[in-house]
Design a protein around this motif. Sequence first.
Motif, PDB file in Angstrom:
ATOM      1  N   ILE A 187     -46.558  14.762 -21.480  1.00  0.00           N
ATOM      2  CA  ILE A 187     -47.547  15.262 -20.711  1.00  0.00           C
ATOM      3  C   ILE A 187     -48.756  15.750 -21.544  1.00  0.00           C
ATOM      4  N   ASN A 188     -49.544  15.198 -21.330  1.00  0.00           N
ATOM      5  CA  ASN A 188     -51.151  15.680 -22.026  1.00  0.00           C
ATOM      6  C   ASN A 188     -51.351  15.284 -23.496  1.00  0.00           C
ATOM      7  N   THR A 189     -50.647  13.862 -23.051  1.00  0.00           N
ATOM      8  CA  THR A 189     -51.603  12.837 -25.026  1.00  0.00           C
ATOM      9  C   THR A 189     -51.374  11.339 -24.156  1.00  0.00           C
ATOM     10  N   ASP A 190     -51.576  10.818 -24.212  1.00  0.00           N
ATOM     11  CA  ASP A 190     -52.354   9.701 -24.320  1.00  0.00           C
ATOM     12  C   ASP A 190     -53.061   9.153 -22.308  1.00  0.00           C
ATOM     13  N   ASN A 191     -53.093   8.492 -22.466  1.00  0.00           N
ATOM     14  CA  ASN A 191     -53.436   8.175 -21.644  1.00  0.00           C
ATOM     15  C   ASN A 191     -53.211   7.199 -20.450  1.00  0.00           C
ATOM     16  N   LYS A 192     -51.992   7.458 -19.989  1.00  0.00           N
ATOM     17  CA  LYS A 192     -51.178   6.535 -18.837  1.00  0.00           C
ATOM     18  C   LYS A 192     -50.767   7.614 -17.895  1.00  0.00           C
ATOM     19  N   CYS A 193     -52.228   8.011 -17.362  1.00  0.00           N
ATOM     20  CA  CYS A 193     -52.236   8.664 -15.784  1.00  0.00           C
ATOM     21  C   CYS A 193     -52.506   7.175 -14.337  1.00  0.00           C
ATOM     22  N   ALA A 194     -51.915   7.499 -13.703  1.00  0.00           N
ATOM     23  CA  ALA A 194     -52.083   6.297 -12.728  1.00  0.00           C
ATOM     24  C   ALA A 194     -53.253   6.437 -12.134  1.00  0.00           C
ATOM     25  N   VAL A 195     -54.115   5.960 -11.787  1.00  0.00           N
ATOM     26  CA  VAL A 195     -55.145   6.504 -10.457  1.00  0.00           C
ATOM     27  C   VAL A 195     -55.390   5.036  -9.708  1.00  0.00           C
ATOM     28  N   ARG A 196     -55.619   5.851  -8.454  1.00  0.00           N
ATOM     29  CA  ARG A 196     -55.655   4.327  -7.076  1.00  0.00           C
ATOM     30  C   ARG A 196     -56.556   5.462  -6.555  1.00  0.00           C
ATOM     31  N   THR A 197     -57.291   4.480  -5.596  1.00  0.00           N
ATOM     32  CA  THR A 197     -58.560   4.718  -4.516  1.00  0.00           C
ATOM     33  C   THR A 197     -58.126   4.718  -3.535  1.00  0.00           C
ATOM     34  N   ALA A 198     -58.362   6.422  -2.615  1.00  0.00           N
ATOM     35  CA  ALA A 198     -58.039   6.615  -1.091  1.00  0.00           C
ATOM     36  C   ALA A 198     -58.570   5.830  -0.695  1.00  0.00           C
ATOM     37  N   VAL A 199     -58.391   5.188   0.511  1.00  0.00           N
ATOM     38  CA  VAL A 199     -58.860   4.111   1.303  1.00  0.00           C
ATOM     39  C   VAL A 199     -58.778   4.988   3.143  1.00  0.00           C
ATOM     40  N   ILE A 200     -59.364   5.084   3.537  1.00  0.00           N
ATOM     41  CA  ILE A 200     -58.448   5.945   4.810  1.00  0.00           C
ATOM     42  C   ILE A 200     -59.848   4.560   5.836  1.00  0.00           C
ATOM     43  N   ASP A 201     -59.124   4.207   6.713  1.00  0.00           N
ATOM     44  CA  ASP A 201     -59.563   3.874   8.421  1.00  0.00           C
ATOM     45  C   ASP A 201     -60.561   2.740   7.347  1.00  0.00           C
ATOM     46  N   GLY A 202     -60.674   2.208   5.668  1.00  0.00           N
ATOM     47  CA  GLY A 202     -61.288   1.195   5.490  1.00  0.00           C
ATOM     48  C   GLY A 202     -62.160   1.212   4.426  1.00  0.00           C
ATOM     49  N   ALA A 203     -62.681   2.622   4.420  1.00  0.00           N
ATOM     50  CA  ALA A 203     -63.515   3.448   4.129  1.00  0.00           C
ATOM     51  C   ALA A 203     -62.667   3.472   2.573  1.00  0.00           C
TER      52      ALA A 203
END
Length: 100
Positions: free
Chosen positions: A14-30
Amino acid sequence: YAVDVEYANGSGPINTDNKCAVRTAVIDGAAVGPIVMPQRGDGNWNEYGYSSTVTTMLGKGVHEIVLAFRPSDENMNGDINTARVRTIRFTLVHTNGPKK
């Protein structure tokens, strides 16, 4: 609605490194916005928490939500970007009902 996900991310401490997961929320194609899922402890794949939140307007009916991995979702280290998603949560934060 506020939209977030319940997830586990055991990619690092926790709170070290840069290993967070990131995704883009896409709703109804936007694209609605980024969902960020920070690591929750090295090897800790069974401890769940909630991600960052995005807000969106949703009308009545069926909607499609996708957690997309796009080039803009890569971590700064370009290496680890992993999470286990258990639930997508929608929370009503405002209603556009009749004014009283």
